[in-house]
Design an enzyme around this catalytic site. Structure first.
Site, mmCIF file in Angstrom:
data_model
loop_
_atom_site.group_PDB
_atom_site.id
_atom_site.type_symbol
_atom_site.label_atom_id
_atom_site.label_comp_id
_atom_site.label_asym_id
_atom_site.label_seq_id
_atom_site.Cartn_x
_atom_site.Cartn_y
_atom_site.Cartn_z
ATOM 1 N N ARG A 48 0.830 -1.206 0.000
ATOM 2 C CA ARG A 48 0.000 0.000 0.000
ATOM 3 C C ARG A 48 0.862 1.253 0.000
ATOM 4 O O ARG A 48 0.550 2.241 -0.686
ATOM 5 C CB ARG A 48 -0.955 -0.007 1.203
ATOM 6 C CG ARG A 48 -1.947 1.151 1.189
ATOM 7 C CD ARG A 48 -3.005 1.033 2.257
ATOM 8 N NE ARG A 48 -2.452 1.147 3.600
ATOM 9 C CZ ARG A 48 -3.167 0.986 4.712
ATOM 10 N NH1 ARG A 48 -4.472 0.708 4.646
ATOM 11 N NH2 ARG A 48 -2.601 1.106 5.894
ATOM 12 N N GLU A 62 -16.371 6.083 5.817
ATOM 13 C CA GLU A 62 -15.575 5.434 6.865
ATOM 14 C C GLU A 62 -15.646 6.311 8.104
ATOM 15 O O GLU A 62 -16.380 7.292 8.125
ATOM 16 C CB GLU A 62 -14.120 5.258 6.394
ATOM 17 C CG GLU A 62 -13.428 6.566 6.001
ATOM 18 C CD GLU A 62 -11.994 6.375 5.510
ATOM 19 O OE1 GLU A 62 -11.382 5.340 5.799
ATOM 20 O OE2 GLU A 62 -11.496 7.301 4.840
ATOM 21 N N LYS A 96 -2.666 7.005 1.432
ATOM 22 C CA LYS A 96 -2.501 7.234 2.874
ATOM 23 C C LYS A 96 -1.506 8.382 3.017
ATOM 24 O O LYS A 96 -0.309 8.171 3.266
ATOM 25 C CB LYS A 96 -2.030 5.956 3.568
ATOM 26 C CG LYS A 96 -2.343 5.941 5.050
ATOM 27 C CD LYS A 96 -2.322 4.539 5.609
ATOM 28 C CE LYS A 96 -2.258 4.527 7.112
ATOM 29 N NZ LYS A 96 -3.426 5.125 7.777
HETATM 30 N N1 PXG Z 1 -9.347 4.901 7.296
HETATM 31 C C1 PXG Z 1 -8.453 5.863 7.541
HETATM 32 C C2 PXG Z 1 -8.723 7.243 7.076
HETATM 33 C C3 PXG Z 1 -7.251 5.550 8.212
HETATM 34 O O1 PXG Z 1 -6.364 6.506 8.449
HETATM 35 C C4 PXG Z 1 -8.009 3.243 8.378
HETATM 36 C C5 PXG Z 1 -9.160 3.622 7.692
HETATM 37 C C6 PXG Z 1 -7.830 1.801 8.725
HETATM 38 O O2 PXG Z 1 -6.847 1.207 7.874
HETATM 39 P P1 PXG Z 1 -5.880 0.062 8.389
HETATM 40 O O3 PXG Z 1 -5.011 -0.227 7.219
HETATM 41 O O4 PXG Z 1 -5.130 0.600 9.570
HETATM 42 O O5 PXG Z 1 -6.734 -1.085 8.765
HETATM 43 C C7 PXG Z 1 -7.046 4.230 8.672
HETATM 44 C C8 PXG Z 1 -5.816 3.837 9.454
HETATM 45 C C9 PXG Z 1 -1.889 6.874 13.112
HETATM 46 C C10 PXG Z 1 -3.232 6.382 12.712
HETATM 47 O O6 PXG Z 1 -1.781 7.793 13.914
HETATM 48 C C11 PXG Z 1 -3.449 5.822 11.455
HETATM 49 C C12 PXG Z 1 -4.724 5.386 11.072
HETATM 50 C C13 PXG Z 1 -5.747 5.496 11.957
HETATM 51 C C14 PXG Z 1 -5.526 6.061 13.210
HETATM 52 C C15 PXG Z 1 -4.253 6.505 13.608
HETATM 53 O O7 PXG Z 1 -0.875 6.334 12.653
HETATM 54 N N2 PXG Z 1 -4.912 4.869 9.805
#
Ligand code: PXG
Length: 289
Positions: free
Chosen positions: A50, A182, A149
């Protein structure tokens, strides 16, 4: 704690990047949030894939191989003596002159923080979380593909602030058409009449790694899966609701917009998926040693 920055480890207090880094000046960069469980990095290949796709999308050529980045992640965990933790891998456009153009940035910068994270209070995993819908819409894919991301989280942060101003930890974000996209940092799932329902790809959500794991688990438990347009009405009338994310893992939701979901308690299929997730997390992964 020691933080990896461009080839060297630095004590936390000295882990600093330039104010001329375009990641800082313009949010020009990408990242991954990754989990370490019992000495193994969970779904590392998927995270690195990703990351490469995010890099491609913003025309950032990664000067490191997947193996080199993987080594940086594992070394960061070893260096900090972690067996369980949260890894934040950040790639920015690098140091450049003022002005949007990435052309004046000589080389990208890589930072890896291996730490721990506690996103939501532990009690919510047992009792379930209450959420609301944020007024702020998820940014249109035509403006900035939510699949990237990126280091631009203001859209999600605005929604998070709205949730917190009303006393909530998290909120639903709708896409520009009004369908559920989301939450601010988690993907959304419903259970309705025995089926698992989640917003389709391109509904305005990040392609979550934990989302993918939840879909795999549903298949293994023979729960039919539907990826489609989801409305708030669908959410309010679901039998169960839960969120997934690397930081959040699998967390039940028991109230949305003051409507009780199902009987107001975390549901049985949510519990089953959460239990399978815990099993996978403890069994799979890339060993850091
Ligand atoms: N949507 C968004 C907008 C995200 O940032 C997810 C869904 C879930 O994706 P994953 O791949 O983690 O199952 C995310 C995840 C941080 C942090 O501080 C990052 C996220 C969420 C909360 C905190 O690193 N990203």
């Amino acid at each position: 704690m020691e933080v990896y920055i461009d080839g060297k480890f630095h004590p936390k207090a000295e882990a600093k990047v330039s104010v001329f880094d375009h990641g800082y000046l313009y949010g020009d960069g990408i990242f991954e949030g990754i989990r370490l469980y019992q000495g193994c990095v969970f779904r590392l290949e998927e995270h690195l894939e990703r990351l490469e796709m995010s890099a491609k999308a913003i025309c950032l050529t990664l000067p490191w191989s997947r193996k080199e980045i993987s080594d940086i992640v594992c070394e960061s965990c070893r260096r900090n003596g972690l067996t369980d933790g949260y890894i934040r891998l950040v790639i920015s456009r690098g140091v450049g002159d003022l002005g949007l153009s990435p052309k004046n940035c000589a080389k990208p910068s890589v930072v890896c923080i291996a730490d721990t994270i506690n996103l939501y209070p532990e009690v919510l995993y047992a009792s379930g979380m209450k959420i609301i819908t944020a007024p702020t819409r998820r940014i249109s894919p035509a403006a900035l593909p939510p699949m990237i991301k990126s280091l631009n989280y203001l859209n999600n942060i605005l929604a998070k602030i709205e949730a917190q101003q009303h006393g909530y930890h998290e909120c639903l974000m709708l896409n520009d058409q009004g369908y559920v996209a989301e939450c601010t940092g988690d993907n959304v799932f419903l259970i309705s009449k025995g089926r698992l329902i989640t917003p389709a790809p391109y509904s305005g959500a990040l392609a979550g790694i934990t989302r993918q794991v939840a879909l795999e688990i549903a298949a293994s438990l023979r729960i039919p899966v539907v990826e489609t347009n989801v409305t708030r009405y669908d959410v309010w009338n679901a039998d169960e609701c839960f969120l997934t994310g690397t930081a959040a893992e699998v967390i039940p939701v028991t109230e949305v917009d003051a409507r009780q979901i199902g009987d107001g308690k975390p549901g049985p299929l949510t519990a089953a998926i959460r239990a399978e997730f815990r099993k996978k997390a403890s069994r799979e992964g890339t060993m850091i040693r």
